[in-house]
Design a protein around this motif. Structure first.
Motif, PDB file in Angstrom:
ATOM      1  N   ASP A  11       0.859  -1.181   0.000  1.00  0.00           N
ATOM      2  CA  ASP A  11       0.000   0.000   0.000  1.00  0.00           C
ATOM      3  C   ASP A  11       0.903   1.243   0.000  1.00  0.00           C
ATOM      4  O   ASP A  11       2.129   1.120   0.095  1.00  0.00           O
ATOM      5  N   LEU A  45       7.640  16.319  -6.193  1.00  0.00           N
ATOM      6  CA  LEU A  45       6.379  17.053  -6.107  1.00  0.00           C
ATOM      7  C   LEU A  45       6.593  18.416  -5.444  1.00  0.00           C
ATOM      8  O   LEU A  45       6.035  19.421  -5.872  1.00  0.00           O
ATOM      9  N   GLU A  98      -5.376   1.855   4.121  1.00  0.00           N
ATOM     10  CA  GLU A  98      -4.118   1.102   4.185  1.00  0.00           C
ATOM     11  C   GLU A  98      -4.377  -0.388   4.388  1.00  0.00           C
ATOM     12  O   GLU A  98      -5.495  -0.796   4.690  1.00  0.00           O
ATOM     13  N   ASN A  99      -3.329  -1.197   4.228  1.00  0.00           N
ATOM     14  CA  ASN A  99      -3.452  -2.626   4.478  1.00  0.00           C
ATOM     15  C   ASN A  99      -3.930  -2.825   5.908  1.00  0.00           C
ATOM     16  O   ASN A  99      -3.454  -2.165   6.824  1.00  0.00           O
ATOM     17  N   THR A 114      -2.457  -3.477  -8.974  1.00  0.00           N
ATOM     18  CA  THR A 114      -1.220  -3.952  -8.353  1.00  0.00           C
ATOM     19  C   THR A 114      -0.336  -4.648  -9.383  1.00  0.00           C
ATOM     20  O   THR A 114      -0.766  -5.581 -10.051  1.00  0.00           O
ATOM     21  N   HIS A 134      -5.003   0.881  -4.096  1.00  0.00           N
ATOM     22  CA  HIS A 134      -4.009   1.704  -3.412  1.00  0.00           C
ATOM     23  C   HIS A 134      -3.529   2.817  -4.328  1.00  0.00           C
ATOM     24  O   HIS A 134      -2.657   3.588  -3.968  1.00  0.00           O
ATOM     25  N   GLU A 151      -4.310   7.876  -7.980  1.00  0.00           N
ATOM     26  CA  GLU A 151      -4.504   8.499  -9.295  1.00  0.00           C
ATOM     27  C   GLU A 151      -5.623   7.747 -10.033  1.00  0.00           C
ATOM     28  O   GLU A 151      -6.487   8.349 -10.667  1.00  0.00           O
ATOM     29  N   SER A 192      -3.717   6.550   6.288  1.00  0.00           N
ATOM     30  CA  SER A 192      -2.394   6.450   5.652  1.00  0.00           C
ATOM     31  C   SER A 192      -2.472   6.593   4.140  1.00  0.00           C
ATOM     32  O   SER A 192      -1.790   5.906   3.398  1.00  0.00           O
ATOM     33  N   GLU A 205      -2.411   9.268   0.815  1.00  0.00           N
ATOM     34  CA  GLU A 205      -2.117  10.608   0.319  1.00  0.00           C
ATOM     35  C   GLU A 205      -3.013  10.878  -0.876  1.00  0.00           C
ATOM     36  O   GLU A 205      -3.177  10.003  -1.732  1.00  0.00           O
ATOM     37  N   GLN A 251      -1.602  13.324  -6.896  1.00  0.00           N
ATOM     38  CA  GLN A 251      -0.563  14.366  -6.978  1.00  0.00           C
ATOM     39  C   GLN A 251      -1.123  15.759  -7.250  1.00  0.00           C
ATOM     40  O   GLN A 251      -0.662  16.734  -6.667  1.00  0.00           O
ATOM     41  N   MET A 252      -2.129  15.866  -8.136  1.00  0.00           N
ATOM     42  CA  MET A 252      -2.653  17.198  -8.448  1.00  0.00           C
ATOM     43  C   MET A 252      -3.286  17.824  -7.208  1.00  0.00           C
ATOM     44  O   MET A 252      -3.120  19.012  -6.947  1.00  0.00           O
ATOM     45  N   ARG A 270      -2.463  17.161  -4.137  1.00  0.00           N
ATOM     46  CA  ARG A 270      -1.392  17.527  -3.204  1.00  0.00           C
ATOM     47  C   ARG A 270      -0.733  18.838  -3.626  1.00  0.00           C
ATOM     48  O   ARG A 270      -0.415  19.684  -2.793  1.00  0.00           O
ATOM     49  N   LEU A 271      -0.556  18.995  -4.952  1.00  0.00           N
ATOM     50  CA  LEU A 271       0.027  20.261  -5.439  1.00  0.00           C
ATOM     51  C   LEU A 271      -0.890  21.428  -5.084  1.00  0.00           C
ATOM     52  O   LEU A 271      -0.436  22.461  -4.591  1.00  0.00           O
ATOM     53  N   ARG A 282      -0.649  22.212  -1.459  1.00  0.00           N
ATOM     54  CA  ARG A 282       0.602  22.908  -1.140  1.00  0.00           C
ATOM     55  C   ARG A 282       0.540  24.386  -1.533  1.00  0.00           C
ATOM     56  O   ARG A 282       1.191  25.226  -0.923  1.00  0.00           O
TER      57      ARG A 282
END
Lengths: 281, 302
Positions: free
Chosen positions: A176, A268, B73-74, B201, B230, B233, B270, B272, B275-276, B278-279, B282
């Motif tokens: 994960d 990033l 998360e697992n 996976t 997991h 995206e 756990s 995130e 990415q977009m 997160r950007l 930020r």
């Protein structure tokens, strides 16, 4: 300890065509080299060739040479190679011996085979298990662990042997996101400690961040090799079966619009910095 | 697309008989009325033998033709939850209904007509010596005639892009390809509900693209697609609803925009954000952005 692959062409037994075609590659001592490419590109076969499983275990037809620390893998026995190269397979089910009853004994297996004294073995097994966060489950059966834990177990069994060269063949594929981060943290620490690392990986965010060198493979050949900014910055990356990290694509879009003429960052945080400058936020 | 005799809420009731080894037959009543359509979980708790509580009171409803990504998360309980949807596990307390059918009274074999389940590890699932036979096993077991079986096999193989592998031995294939075979063998059963446990996976970029197309095509065919993943995206780009689990409980449930705009709760799982997102976070954007266009637009750069 360096790795040199010289004009390697290799065909598995019974297969019509070679899995690797005229592959040449140099990984200098202490480098973190990532292999990227679509499934079937030859990444796993190349990993196995560096560890000596190709041709020692798989047999088949091999031309060219693989040298690890200057020694020819074909001239070395698997036992000799085990002291120089550790490999973590893609599928932990392939790695776990099935000959041990506990996680602790599983990690000790390699050291026992090398005839390591008992006290040293115990200390190294403990160190390896703590490093991958499996110390608490040391008395469980390897088969009672989750997929992610089994993958970390496979890594621990290689860490315990402490070879100078470590090969990871998609070792995060069953993990994960937090497990993947943990494994890459271990890889980064191994890099800091001076190990030579060859890592096949599909998660490009980590390749961009950590690799010192990236080798792009397709159809058994090396298409490109160089620093991550160069290989992951290729316009035709997707056409070769590799997805660019989205944060790199954003900065590339800014370049195309003429809004940014600097480097495309490999993290990033770096991309956020570029966006901050360009947008004035 | 094959007609299952069951199309959305249109069919009132369909009965399907599954032959059992003892010669008796079992009937699944499929009430497709608006009240009972879909999958309903009522305060589901599950404790594994040995006392590990994996699900701690889960209530949710998944409607027909939804696309749902389950993240966490697992150990969060994702697979345990998914195994309740086809009756592989029965709740310790609480109830699970699939189109009005209480799973407690049904065998997994009877549920298999309604809910297809692809295991995380293809090697837990594959056992035939040829890809065609592997994919044909499910529809054959449902008692379909040979021509329909063949049509279903080709359709399913085409959906995951493995038409060229039908004559091969599954264990001669790479792990990621075996995974596609496992997915096709469940898709071929043409069930209204399809559950994929970590489909991406080990997949490479083209493989992940194929799976994205598969989700879209199954959705277009009227099916309900539920994927444990997991890959944030993948979840953000291809699913209309995201459910985040942590410690056996649902902590977030909503559209990708709603779920991925809550980084603090996601950190509990756990996870995130993509990415977009997160950007954007930020850069202090208030709104959640999930793709490049949205990010550049929000920053005034388009």
């Amino acid at each position: 300890m360096d790795i040199v692959v010289d004009s390697l062409t290799y065909t598995y037994p019974g297969q019509p065509g070679p899995a690797l075609r005229d592959v040449s590659l140099e990984v200098r001592s202490g480098e973190l080299c990532c292999l990227v490419g679509a499934n079937g590109a030859g990444k796993s076969t190349l990993c196995c060739a560096v560890a000596g499983f190709v041709p020692h275990f798989y047999r088949g037809e091999m031309y060219g040479a693989v040298l690890v620390g200057g020694q020819d893998t074909v001239q070395s026995t698997i036992g000799e190679l085990a002291r120089r190269v550790g490999i973590v397979f893609q599928n932990p089910f392939d790695q776990i011996t099935g000959a041990t009853l506990t996680v602790f004994a599983e990690v000790a297996f390699g050291l026992e085979n090398l005839g390591t004294p008992r006290e040293e073995t115990v200390a190294r097994v403990e160190g390896a298990l703590r490093r991958v966060g499996l110390w608490e489950v040391r008395d469980r059966s390897p088969f009672e662990l989750s997929g992610g834990q089994q993958q970390r177990l496979a890594i621990a069994s290689v860490l315990a042997m402490d070879p100078p060269v470590i090969v990871l063949d998609e070792a995060t594929s069953q993990l994960d996101p937090s497990g993947t981060r943990e494994v890459w943290q271990i890889v980064a620490n191994l890099y800091e400690s001076g190990k030579t690392l060859l890592v096949a990986e599909h998660k490009m965010e980590y390749v961009a961040r950590h690799a010192t060198k990236v080798v792009l493979m397709e159809g058994g050949r090396v298409v490109a090799s160089g620093p991550p900014s160069e290989v992951l910055g290729r316009d035709d990356l997707e056409a070769h079966g590799v997805g660019r990290p989205p944060f790199m694509s954003v900065v590339r879009a800014l370049r195309e619009k003429g809004l940014w003429d600097g480097e495309v960052p490999l993290t990033l945080e770096g991309a956020a910095e570029v966006l901050r400058k360009v947008s004035g936020r | 697309m094959q007609a299952t005799g069951i199309k959305g809420t249109a069919a009132k009731t369909t009965a399907a008989a599954t032959a059992r080894a003892d010669g008796k037959s079992e009937t699944v009543e499929r009430a497709g009325s608006l009240d009972t359509a879909g999958i309903i979980l009522e305060d589901v708790c599950y404790e594994y033998p040995g006392g590990v509580a994996a699900l701690k009171g889960i209530s949710l409803r998944i409607s027909q033709n939804e696309t749902v990504a389950i993240i966490g998360e697992n150990g969060a309980g994702k697979t345990t939850l998914a195994k309740h949807l086809n009756g592989l596990l029965k709740p310790t307390s609480g109830r699970v209904f699939v189109d009005g059918v209480d799973t407690r009274g049904r065998t997994c074999a009877a549920m298999a007509r309604l809910v297809g389940f692809v295991f995380q590890n293809p090697d837990d699932q594959l056992f035939q010596n040829q890809v065609f036979k592997e994919i044909a096993f499910g529809p054959r077991n449902l008692g379909y005639p040979a021509d329909k079986v063949e049509r279903l096999v080709k359709w399913a193989a085409g959906l995951v892009g493995i038409e060229g592998l039908l004559e091969r031995h599954p264990f001669d294939l790479a792990l990621a390809q075996r995974k596609l075979v496992a997915i096709a063998s469940v898709v071929a059963m043409d069930t209204p509900y399809v559950i994929l446990d970590e489909p991406t996976t080990g997949q490479d970029y083209p493989g992940t693209q194929k799976l994205a197309t598969l989700v879209a095509k199954l959705h277009a065919a009227g099916k309900t697609v539920i994927a444990i993943t997991h890959d944030m995206e993948f979840a953000a780009a291809h699913f209309a609803r995201v459910i985040a689990l942590a410690g056996g409980r649902v902590i977030l449930d909503g559209t990708p925009n709603e779920v991925f705009s809550r980084p603090d709760e996601l950190a509990m799982a756990s996870v995130e954000p993509p990415q977009m997102a997160r950007l954007g976070q930020r850069l202090g954007l208030e709104e959640c952005v999930l793709d490049q266009e949205a990010l550049l637009r929000a920053l005034g750069l388009v």
